[in-house]
Design a protein around this motif. Structure first.
Motif, PDB file in Angstrom:
ATOM      1  N   LEU A   1      43.980  19.735  43.207  1.00 48.31           N
ATOM      2  CA  LEU A   1      43.247  20.746  42.442  1.00 48.31           C
ATOM      3  C   LEU A   1      42.092  21.317  43.255  1.00 48.31           C
ATOM      4  CD1 LEU A   1      42.995  22.100  39.624  1.00 48.31           C
ATOM      5  CD2 LEU A   1      41.398  20.253  39.010  1.00 48.31           C
TER       6      LEU A   1
ATOM      7  N   ASP B   1      48.025  29.245  40.335  1.00 51.67           N
ATOM      8  CA  ASP B   1      46.639  29.715  40.418  1.00 51.67           C
ATOM      9  C   ASP B   1      46.316  30.456  39.122  1.00 51.67           C
ATOM     10  OD1 ASP B   1      44.464  30.737  42.843  1.00 51.67           O
ATOM     11  OD2 ASP B   1      44.499  31.809  40.945  1.00 51.67           O
TER      12      ASP B   1
ATOM     13  N   LEU C   1      41.144  28.425  39.212  1.00 50.54           N
ATOM     14  CA  LEU C   1      41.616  27.101  39.584  1.00 50.54           C
ATOM     15  C   LEU C   1      42.966  27.227  40.275  1.00 50.54           C
ATOM     16  CD1 LEU C   1      40.873  25.036  36.337  1.00 50.54           C
ATOM     17  CD2 LEU C   1      39.657  24.861  38.520  1.00 50.54           C
ATOM     18  N   SER C   2      43.159  26.428  41.332  1.00 48.02           N
ATOM     19  CA  SER C   2      44.438  26.353  42.030  1.00 48.02           C
ATOM     20  C   SER C   2      44.985  24.949  41.916  1.00 48.02           C
ATOM     21  CB  SER C   2      44.269  26.730  43.510  1.00 48.02           C
ATOM     22  OG  SER C   2      43.827  28.063  43.649  1.00 48.02           O
TER      23      SER C   2
ATOM     24  N   ALA D   1      38.990  24.668  43.027  1.00 51.44           N
ATOM     25  CA  ALA D   1      38.326  25.683  42.203  1.00 51.44           C
ATOM     26  C   ALA D   1      37.706  26.729  43.123  1.00 51.44           C
ATOM     27  CB  ALA D   1      37.251  25.042  41.330  1.00 51.44           C
TER      28      ALA D   1
ATOM     29  N   SER E   1      35.467  28.461  47.832  1.00 52.54           N
ATOM     30  CA  SER E   1      36.519  27.582  47.315  1.00 52.54           C
ATOM     31  C   SER E   1      36.132  26.130  47.561  1.00 52.54           C
ATOM     32  CB  SER E   1      37.854  27.872  48.004  1.00 52.54           C
ATOM     33  OG  SER E   1      38.247  29.217  47.796  1.00 52.54           O
TER      34      SER E   1
END
Length: 405
Positions: free
Chosen positions: A328, A382, A369-370, A330, A321
Motif C-alpha cells: 500500500l 489506484d 491510494l495505490s 499513499a 508519494s
C-alpha cells in the motif's frame, strides 16, 4: 394580411414575430402587417414601436416603428442584431468541449500513471521482466465551469489500453495505445441585464483513441528525470435543449451537433527519493485540444455556424508519494493550471453570437491510494480524488487498474 372590410386597430398592441426559416431583415426593411387598400384602417395602435418583441426564430432581435400609411399597417426595422440570449447555444457547445478536455486530464493523470506504474521510483520491482501491461482508468466528475455564466457538467469517462516498457541502457521507454470514451450531462445558466435569464440542458459524449510515450532517464540513484507525450483524436457529440429560449410560436430552441476532436500533451518531470519510502515528483505539462467547427439547424429553423474551439493549457504541480508497506502507498499533490484560450465562437445570419470562454486559472489538489495485492506488482489498483477551485470548481474521482503479463 389583406382585408376587404374596415379594420379598427385603436388601442391594439402590435408585435412582430418571424419564423426562423425566413430571410433575415436589415435596418430600413419594411413588413406590411395589414393591407386594407380596398377598405380602411381606423384608430391608432397603443404602441408606435415594437421594441425587442420582433424575433427571427430565437437568434435575431428587431426593433420596429409601427405606423399606418396609405391604409397599410407597416412595421419598419429600426434596429437589427443578434439576440444576446443566444449565448446559451454556445454554452451548450462549450460543455461538450469541456468533457473532451477532461479526457486529456484522465489520460495524463491516470492513464500514463497506470501504464508506467512509476510511483516512488521502485521500477526494479514494478516492471519486472518488462512484459505487456493492460491498463485502464475510470473517472467520475461533478464540475462547474465559470464561463461568464456557468456550466454544470456531470460526467463519467473510461479508457483502456496496452503498454510495453523496455529498458534501453539506463533509460526506461514506455509505449502505449488506448481507447477512450466519456459521457456527460450538463445544464447551463445565463443571466442578462435587460432580458430574461436562459437555462438549458443536454447530453454530450466523446469516443476516440491515441498513443502515449514516456521516457525515464535514470542515474541509477535516487533521482530520475522523465519526459512524456500523448496524442489523441476522436469524435464528440452534443445535444442541447432550452425551455427558456423560445420563438414567437413557442417552439423551444434545440440542436444536435457532432465534431472531430484532436489533442496532444507534452510533459516533463523530476522524480526524487526523499527517503527509502517517500518520493517527490515535480512536473510541468502543456495540453492542446481542438474541437472542429460544425453547422447546425435549430429546431426553430435558423442555421448556426459554430467555429472550432482551441484549448491551450499549462499545468505546474508537485506530488508526494509514501510507501506505507509493501502492498500500500499513499500520495498527495497540488497543481496550478491556466487556460489561455477556450473560446466558443459562433455566427448566425451574419451576426456574431456572444462568446462564453474557459480562459482563466484554477488550483487542483489530489489525494490517493495505490494498492498492490501481490509483491510481484503484476496487478495494481489506484484510487484518487481531485478537488478544483477557480475557473473550474468541484470534485472528481478516479479508479485505475493495471495488469502485467
Amino acid at each position: 394580411m389583406t382585408v376587404t372590410t374596415a379594420v379598427d386597430v385603436n388601442g391594439s398592441q402590435v408585435n412582430v414575430g418571424i419564423d426562423g426559416l425566413s430571410s433575415p431583415l436589415r435596418e430600413g426593411d419594411t413588413v406590411n402587417l395589414i393591407d386594407a387598400d380596398n377598405a380602411s384602417i381606423t384608430g391608432t395602435p397603443a404602441n408606435t414601436t415594437s421594441d425587442g418583441s420582433g424575433m427571427l426564430g430565437v437568434t435575431l432581435r428587431y426593433e420596429f416603428d409601427i405606423l399606418i400609411d396609405n391604409q397599410i399597417l407597416i412595421a419598419t426595422v429600426t434596429k437589427a442584431g443578434v439576440n444576446e440570449q443566444t449565448k446559451s447555444l454556445s454554452e451548450g457547445r462549450l460543455a461538450g468541449v469541456a468533457l473532451v478536455i477532461e479526457g486529456a486530464d484522465i489520460l495524463v493523470e491516470s492513464g500514463i500513471r497506470s501504464a508506467t506504474d512509476a510511483s516512488m521510483g521502485k521500477r526494479s520491482d514494478i516492471f519486472g521482466k518488462f512484459g505487456m501491461d493492460v491498463f485502464s482508468s475510470v473517472s467520475f466528475g461533478d464540475l462547474k465551469y465559470k464561463t461568464g455564466s456557468h456550466i454544470n457538467l456531470r460526467s463519467v469517462s473510461f479508457m483502456i489500453g496496452l503498454a510495453k516498457t523496455a529498458q534501453i541502457q539506463s533509460k526506461l521507454l514506455t509505449l502505449g495505445v488506448f481507447f477512450e470514451y466519456g459521457k456527460g450531462s450538463y445544464d447551463t445558466f445565463n443571466s442578462f441585464a435587460l432580458l430574461d435569464p436562459v437555462r438549458a440542458d443536454g447530453d454530450t459524449d466523446y469516443r476516440g483513441g491515441g498513443v502515449l510515450v514516456r521516457l525515464d532517464f535514470s542515474d541509477n540513484g535516487d533521482r530520475n528525470l522523465y519526459g512524456e507525450f500523448s496524442i489523441r483524436m476522436g469524435r464528440t457529440s452534443n445535444s442541447y435543449t432550452s425551455h427558456d429560449l423560445q420563438d414567437s410560436s413557442g417552439r423551444r430552441a434545440a440542436f444536435d451537433s457532432s465534431s472531430m476532436y484532436y489533442g496532444f500533451h507534452l510533459g516533463a518531470g523530476y522524480l526524487r527519493d526523499i527517503t527509502e519510502t517517500t518520493s517527490v515528483d515535480i512536473y510541468g505539462r502543456y495540453f492542446w485540444t481542438k474541437v472542429d467547427d460544425d453547422a447546425v439547424t435549430l429546431s426553430t429553423g435558423e442555421r448556426v455556424d459554430f467555429g472550432h474551439v482551441n484549448s491551450s493549457r499549462i499545468r505546474l504541480g508537485m506530488k508526494i508519494s509514501h510507501e506505507i508497506n509493501s502492498h500500500l502507498a499513499a500520495y498527495a499533490g497540488a497543481a496550478f493550471e491556466h487556460e489561455f484560450e477556450g473560446e466558443a465562437g459562433a455566427m448566425t445570419n451574419g451576426f456574431y453570437i456572444p462568446q462564453p470562454k474557459l480562459k482563466g486559472s484554477m488550483a487542483i489538489g489530489e489525494l490517493g491510494l495505490s494498492l498492490r495485492p501481490a509483491l510481484d506488482g503484476r496487478f495494481s489498483i489506484d484510487l484518487g480524488v481531485q478537488g478544483h477551485i477557480g475557473k473550474r470548481q468541484g470534485v472528481a474521482g478516479s479508479l485505475n487498474f493495471k495488469f502485467s503479463f
